[in-house]
Scaffold this active site. Structure first.
Site, mmCIF file in Angstrom:
data_model
loop_
_atom_site.group_PDB
_atom_site.id
_atom_site.type_symbol
_atom_site.label_atom_id
_atom_site.label_comp_id
_atom_site.label_asym_id
_atom_site.label_seq_id
_atom_site.Cartn_x
_atom_site.Cartn_y
_atom_site.Cartn_z
ATOM 1 N N ARG A 1 0.843 -1.199 0.000
ATOM 2 C CA ARG A 1 0.000 0.000 0.000
ATOM 3 C C ARG A 1 0.882 1.255 0.000
ATOM 4 O O ARG A 1 1.509 1.582 1.005
ATOM 5 C CB ARG A 1 -0.923 0.010 1.231
ATOM 6 C CG ARG A 1 -1.780 1.267 1.305
ATOM 7 C CD ARG A 1 -2.971 1.146 2.224
ATOM 8 N NE ARG A 1 -2.644 1.156 3.632
ATOM 9 C CZ ARG A 1 -3.551 1.242 4.616
ATOM 10 N NH1 ARG A 1 -4.848 1.320 4.308
ATOM 11 N NH2 ARG A 1 -3.173 1.226 5.875
ATOM 12 N N ASP B 1 -3.542 3.635 14.572
ATOM 13 C CA ASP B 1 -2.680 4.058 13.469
ATOM 14 C C ASP B 1 -3.148 5.429 12.986
ATOM 15 O O ASP B 1 -3.980 6.072 13.646
ATOM 16 C CB ASP B 1 -2.626 2.996 12.369
ATOM 17 C CG ASP B 1 -3.946 2.853 11.620
ATOM 18 O OD1 ASP B 1 -4.884 3.616 11.892
ATOM 19 O OD2 ASP B 1 -4.027 1.965 10.750
HETATM 20 C C1 LIG Z 1 -6.833 1.581 9.748
HETATM 21 C C2 LIG Z 1 -5.855 0.757 9.030
HETATM 22 O O1 LIG Z 1 -5.279 1.179 8.094
HETATM 23 S S1 LIG Z 1 -5.506 -0.812 9.593
HETATM 24 C C3 LIG Z 1 -4.021 -1.251 8.741
HETATM 25 C C4 LIG Z 1 -2.851 -0.494 9.223
HETATM 26 N N1 LIG Z 1 -2.509 -0.845 10.601
HETATM 27 C C5 LIG Z 1 -1.742 -1.919 10.847
HETATM 28 O O2 LIG Z 1 -1.302 -2.548 9.908
HETATM 29 C C6 LIG Z 1 -1.443 -2.305 12.270
HETATM 30 C C7 LIG Z 1 -0.743 -3.633 12.304
HETATM 31 N N2 LIG Z 1 -0.459 -4.098 13.662
HETATM 32 C C8 LIG Z 1 0.561 -3.649 14.371
HETATM 33 O O3 LIG Z 1 1.297 -2.780 13.936
HETATM 34 C C9 LIG Z 1 0.825 -4.295 15.705
HETATM 35 O O4 LIG Z 1 0.085 -5.468 15.836
HETATM 36 C C10 LIG Z 1 0.467 -3.390 16.908
HETATM 37 C C11 LIG Z 1 1.333 -2.158 16.878
HETATM 38 C C12 LIG Z 1 -0.972 -2.989 16.890
HETATM 39 C C13 LIG Z 1 0.751 -4.174 18.187
HETATM 40 O O5 LIG Z 1 2.098 -4.526 18.148
HETATM 41 P P1 LIG Z 1 2.856 -5.208 19.370
HETATM 42 O O6 LIG Z 1 2.381 -4.643 20.645
HETATM 43 O O7 LIG Z 1 4.305 -5.175 19.053
HETATM 44 O O8 LIG Z 1 2.367 -6.683 19.311
HETATM 45 P P2 LIG Z 1 2.914 -7.886 20.148
HETATM 46 O O9 LIG Z 1 3.969 -7.465 21.125
HETATM 47 O O10 LIG Z 1 1.739 -8.592 20.707
HETATM 48 O O11 LIG Z 1 3.585 -8.763 19.016
HETATM 49 C C14 LIG Z 1 3.850 -10.139 19.166
HETATM 50 C C15 LIG Z 1 4.533 -10.626 17.939
HETATM 51 O O12 LIG Z 1 3.663 -10.480 16.827
HETATM 52 C C16 LIG Z 1 4.296 -9.709 15.825
HETATM 53 N N3 LIG Z 1 3.286 -8.858 15.190
HETATM 54 C C17 LIG Z 1 2.350 -8.081 15.790
HETATM 55 N N4 LIG Z 1 1.586 -7.494 14.862
HETATM 56 C C18 LIG Z 1 2.043 -7.924 13.662
HETATM 57 C C19 LIG Z 1 1.647 -7.665 12.334
HETATM 58 N N5 LIG Z 1 0.617 -6.868 12.072
HETATM 59 N N6 LIG Z 1 2.338 -8.241 11.336
HETATM 60 C C20 LIG Z 1 3.365 -9.082 11.624
HETATM 61 N N7 LIG Z 1 3.786 -9.372 12.861
HETATM 62 C C21 LIG Z 1 3.126 -8.791 13.871
HETATM 63 C C22 LIG Z 1 5.330 -8.894 16.542
HETATM 64 O O13 LIG Z 1 6.343 -8.501 15.628
HETATM 65 C C23 LIG Z 1 5.793 -9.858 17.583
HETATM 66 O O14 LIG Z 1 6.688 -10.790 16.992
HETATM 67 P P3 LIG Z 1 7.800 -11.607 17.849
HETATM 68 O O15 LIG Z 1 7.050 -12.407 18.857
HETATM 69 O O16 LIG Z 1 8.473 -12.437 16.816
HETATM 70 O O17 LIG Z 1 8.676 -10.579 18.473
HETATM 71 O O1 LIG Z 2 -7.042 1.754 5.944
HETATM 72 C C1 LIG Z 2 -7.965 1.337 6.576
HETATM 73 C C2 LIG Z 2 -8.819 2.147 7.371
HETATM 74 O O2 LIG Z 2 -9.700 1.590 8.042
HETATM 75 O O3 LIG Z 2 -8.596 3.360 7.359
HETATM 76 MG MG LIG Z 3 -7.039 3.949 5.963
#
Ligand SMILES: CC(=O)SCCNC(=O)CCNC(=O)[C@H](O)C(C)(C)COP(=O)(O)OP(=O)(O)OC[C@H]1O[C@@H](n2cnc3c(N)ncnc32)[C@H](O)[C@@H]1OP(=O)(O)O
Ligand SMILES: O=CC(=O)O
Ligand SMILES: [Mg+2]
Length: 572
Positions: free
Chosen positions: A187, A473
């Site tokens: 994206r 986010d």
């Molecule tokens: C509105 C929108 O646009 S939604 C789309 C955009 N937003 C996103 O993509 C958010 C994605 N998610 C994240 O960034 C994270 O999950 C967070 C920040 C919300 C939480 O992160 P953390 O607190 O670090 O999670 P946590 O400590 O429970 O992580 C555990 C493990 O999962 C992994 N992990 C957590 N989320 C993700 C993810 N989305 N992708 C890959 N790995 C992940 C961590 O890297 C960690 O790995 P490890 O055990 O090997 O070290």
């Molecule tokens: O990108 C996704 C959203 O919910 O905003």
């Molecule tokens: Mg969005």
């Protein structure tokens, strides 16, 4: 790579003396890279790659400028009392019998998609997560610092080549890709964001053309071979407001395909419907991208933000507390239903959105409750006819996968089986219906506490964070910002919890002070001092109190993260 030599021809031949050595990028005519030099970044910012990005910028900059002007005009119309609606001029597109190109076999099944920033360890974890797709994010989940963007490109190149690895020294753990991995979508940023570390012909590059151009240039050949089964690369396209913006993307795709000599329709993209005006343009957007589309997605968080932004001058359309604006609200359910009907009628995926809950490690009861909420949300989505959905965290994937699999009758998607013709009767009133619910002082406090902490993280290079057991986010933070702004502008009464106070600058000032004290207590004095909470507070407070609403939080905050390298590489 089958490359059109005419395109890369003359300019590529002109060499800059000393370019590429001694810590300077080797840049083509008219390009100035002002971001820090690093050897691994130079493998991304090759002269050919910069020529490719500059060609896109030169061909499309005026179209993008025009589209941004049109956004301003639309804003003026809404600010003068107008409402978004279906465009009578494009009724023939909505009524027509056309179809989008067939869905590529590699991405027929997208029942669970994980999303995350283009950070090295997360990319590996996401690709290994068991999800069908991983959407690697330069947008809502990424703070677009130079380091994040360039490292993100390095990481994606290694991921597509299958060579990505990561060593966590503290935990003595090495991360590598599994044999089976998710299909990669990327994206890029929205049309409105500049990339101020790269100047082209004296003006900042268009952010999304940098993200798209660099990724496409370096990865299209390997991706089509190893991931896309002859198709690809695949993209998600954010924050569009009108089909003219989709037409620019379609033209960018066609140009890119032609420049590297691959078939028209190789690139595929899913468009996020995440602005209120865009819900009235879904057919038109798919039509523009019909050779390159793999569906639409309900970007619910930006959609809520856009509802407030679009109606910033409509005091009769104030939102209740942020936590009450869910998919159960009539306008949100109508948007999801119409999106499903539109996509399935045109033969492409109708993707669901992101539930904000994430696993809660230290509280099993709260964790179970959060998981139940996610499952309920996903069950609603699949029953409505969504072909797949988003997960914010790998820990949620098994449960979400189960919900979708149990409700999809062994099909990879529901395109043929859930036509949702009933949604054809949805009206403009359905799509705009004012959400119901109360407004509370706790809502104002939560917006403030979350908004400041998010901006503090973003300023230090982190674009998605866990706050109070939810994923936050850029999109979710936008809701907090614009809701505070709206409540302040109209001095709304917060009576949902029986307190009955009006939002004023004095009240907001007090709330900011108290919430800053609470944040300090929660994160600890040391972290508070070292972090950028005070700067974030200043920025967020200004954004909530400014007489004219800023279009985007991240656009306004962007200057704070731009760092120009004194000895930039320039051939101007
Ligand atoms: C509105 C929108 O646009 S939604 C789309 C955009 N937003 C996103 O993509 C958010 C994605 N998610 C994240 O960034 C994270 O999950 C967070 C920040 C919300 C939480 O992160 P953390 O607190 O670090 O999670 P946590 O400590 O429970 O992580 C555990 C493990 O999962 C992994 N992990 C957590 N989320 C993700 C993810 N989305 N992708 C890959 N790995 C992940 C961590 O890297 C960690 O790995 P490890 O055990 O090997 O070290
Ligand atoms: O990108 C996704 C959203 O919910 O905003
Ligand atoms: Mg969005």
């Amino acid at each position: 790579m089958a490359m059109s030599m005419g395109y890369y021809g003359d300019t590529a031949m002109k060499k800059i003396s000393g370019g590429g050595v001694g810590g300077r990028y080797d840049v083509p005519e008219g390009v100035d890279v002002r971001g820090r030099y690093e050897e691994e970044f130079a493998k991304i910012l090759t002269k050919d790659a910069l020529i490719f990005v500059a060609a896109l910028q030169r061909e499309f900059r005026n179209h993008v400028k025009y589209a941004m002007e049109c956004r301003k005009e639309a804003k003026m119309r809404y600010n003068s009392g107008g409402l978004p609606g279906f465009d009578p001029a494009t009724k023939n597109v909505r009524d027509g019998d056309w179809m989008c190109a067939e869905v590529p076999p590699a991405v027929a099944d997208r029942r669970v998609e994980i999303t995350g920033p283009v950070e090295r360890k997360m990319i590996i974890n996401a690709l290994n997560s068991g999800a069908k797709v991983f959407m690697a994010d330069f947008e809502d989940a990424l703070s677009p610092t130079w380091e994040n963007l360039m490292k993100g490109q390095v990481n994606l190149k290694d991921a597509v080549n299958g060579t990505i690895s990561f060593q966590d020294k503290a935990r003595n753990r090495v991360y590598k890709l599994n044999d089976q991995i998710a299909k990669l979508f990327v994206r890029p940023r929205g049309w409105h964001l500049p990339e101020s570390h790269i100047f082209i012909d004296g003006e900042p590059a268009i952010g999304c053309l940098v993200d798209f151009g660099l990724y496409f240039h370096h990865n299209h050949a390997a991706f089509r071979k190893t991931q896309g089964e002859g198709y690809g690369p695949f993209f998600y396209l954010p924050k569009m407001e009108n089909s003219r913006e989709a037409r620019i993307w379609n033209n960018v795709f066609e140009r890119a395909e032609k420049m590297v000599g691959i078939e028209k329709g190789s690139i595929r993209a899913t468009v996020l419907i995440e602005t209120l005006p865009a819900v009235f343009q879904m057919d038109e957007i798919l039509y523009e991208l019909r050779d390159h589309s793999v569906g639409l997605n309900c970007g619910r968080w930006d959609y809520i933000f856009s509802y407030v932004k679009t109606f910033q001058a409509h005091p009769d359309r104030l939102l209740p507390d942020r936590v009450l604006v869910g998919m159960g609200q009539h306008f949100m359910r109508s948007y999801s239903d119409l999106l499903i009907r539109t996509c399935h009628r045109r033969g492409v995926h109708a993707m669901g959105g992101m539930a904000a809950q994430i696993p809660i490690r230290d509280d099993p009861e709260a964790n179970a409750a959060a998981l139940e909420l996610v499952k309920k949300d996903k069950l609603r989505e699949v029953r409505a006819g969504h072909d797949g959905t988003w997960a914010a965290h790998p820990g949620l994937i098994p449960a979400i996968m189960e919900v979708f699999t149990n409700n999809m009758n062994n099909s990879p998607n529901l395109i043929e089986t859930m036509k949702r013709e009933d949604a054809a009767s949805l009206t403009e009133e359905d799509l705009l219906q004012i959400p119901r619910g109360v407004r509370t002082i706790e809502g104002l406090r939560l917006n403030t506490r979350v908004g400041i902490q998010y901006v503090a993280a973003w300023l230090t290079g982190t674009g998605s964070v866990p706050l109070y057991n939810l994923m936050e986010d850029a999109a979710t933070a936008e809701i907090s910002r614009v809701q505070n702004w709206q409540w302040l502008k109209y001095g709304v009464e917060l009576d949902g919890d029986g307190v009955g106070v009006r939002v004023s600058h004095e009240l907001f000032g007090k709330v900011v002070e108290e919430e800053m004290a609470r944040i300090e207590r929660e994160v600890g004095r040391e972290r508070f001092k070292k972090g950028m909470y005070k700067e974030a507070c200043k920025l967020f407070t200004r954004q909530c109190t400014t007489p004219v609403l800023d279009d985007f939080l991240t656009l306004n905050a962007y200057n704070h993260i731009v760092v120009h390298h004194p000895g930039g590489s320039s051939k101007l």
